[in-house]
Design a protein around this motif. Structure first.
Motif, short mmCIF file in Angstrom:
data_model
loop_
_atom_site.label_atom_id
_atom_site.label_comp_id
_atom_site.label_asym_id
_atom_site.label_seq_id
_atom_site.Cartn_x
_atom_site.Cartn_y
_atom_site.Cartn_z
N THR A 63 -33.35 4.37 40.27
CA THR A 63 -34.19 4.85 41.37
C THR A 63 -35.63 4.93 40.89
N THR A 72 -39.36 4.79 48.12
CA THR A 72 -38.42 4.96 47.01
C THR A 72 -37.35 3.88 47.10
N VAL A 74 -33.83 2.01 45.48
CA VAL A 74 -32.61 2.23 44.71
C VAL A 74 -31.96 0.89 44.42
#
Length: 286
Positions: A63, A72, A74
């Protein structure tokens, strides 16, 4: 009656607690990964780690926060891999922080380990925004496979679709046959165009490769290929996509790997090179 209801409620609660404890007993805690390292690349960071022997890890979750998109991200990486390259990064943002966490086969999360790194500057990108025709003359074009009677270089540079250039059909010479072009000035991008001969299915190019080089004795860099969808009609035009090079080139090779009738030669009526007018995009300076 009230006592029975209370007892039943207690019994149900005990069953749920027991089931919960059983689920926890079935969970597999993943082992820690180790030796996490980073390698800075242009616009990228290569993350690497070691997976322990007899691993109970199903995958590794990475992450990180992307400063450019303000999102963000992942990434999920199989245990068959010992790392990942994170791309589309910029040096101007400094450190990127990565949280790396193993996940077991029961989807149980393991220990989160954090590492930070800065990528190398991403190089500027050249983009074609327009083009201009390069006037080719016979002294700029050579072909080792030219037919002795129908392989006149000037016949594919005369803007006349009724004339044509033919590679050698008198002597069997294995394909590919290619034409080399020496430019007077180096270019960073171009388009190659040709017109087919004014006859249908007369050994037109059916598979092509294009090479670019600064060394006329070494055409090792293939910049484009196409093995389907090329024109097979009479006097049909073809133009490649705009080809942007990592460095300037002065020599171009047009190689015909296969002709439309699978003969050991090919014909074209015209050959042209368009120089790309380039725009420079530098994401590090935006």
């Amino acid at each position: 009656m009230m006592k029975k209801i209370v007892y039943i409620g207690l019994l149900i609660s005990c069953i749920f607690i027991a089931a919960s404890c059983s689920d926890k007993d079935d969970e597999i805690t993943p082992k820690d990964i180790s030796n996490i390292t980073t390698e800075a690349l242009p616009g990228k960071i290569h993350l690497k780690w070691d997976i322990p022997d007899d691993s109970n890890i199903l995958y590794v979750k990475v992450t990180y926060f992307d400063h450019w998109t303000q999102e963000t991200h992942v990434k999920l990486i199989s245990t068959f891999s010992d790392g990942i390259i994170i791309d589309e990064l910029l040096n101007k943002f400094g450190d990127y922080t990565f949280e790396i966490q193993p996940i077991s086969s029961t989807e149980t999360e393991g220990k989160v380990q954090t590492i930070s790194a800065t990528c190398q500057p991403r190089p500027a990108e050249y983009k074609a925004i327009d083009r201009e025709l390069i006037t080719l003359t016979p002294d700029m074009v050579t072909c080792l496979f030219a037919d002795p009677s129908e392989g006149k270089i000037e016949d594919m540079l005369d803007d006349n679709l009724s004339t044509y250039f033919h590679t050698n059909w008198h002597d069997e010479m294995e394909m590919p046959h290619y034409i080399d072009i020496e430019l007077k000035n180096p270019i960073r991008g171009f388009q190659l165009a040709y017109s087919t001969r004014d006859r249908t299915n007369t050994s037109h190019p059916a598979e092509i490769k294009i090479y670019a080089s600064n060394d006329p004795d070494n055409f090792g860099t293939e910049v484009f290929s196409q093995n389907s969808g090329l024109p097979t009609g009479a006097s049909a035009d073809y133009t490649s996509q705009a080809l942007t090079l990592s460095d300037e080139c002065k020599y171009i090779r047009f190689s015909v790997e296969r002709s439309s009738d699978n003969s050991k030669f090919f014909t074209i009526a015209e050959l042209k090179i368009y120089k790309s007018i380039m725009s420079i995009y530098d994401p590090e300076k935006e």
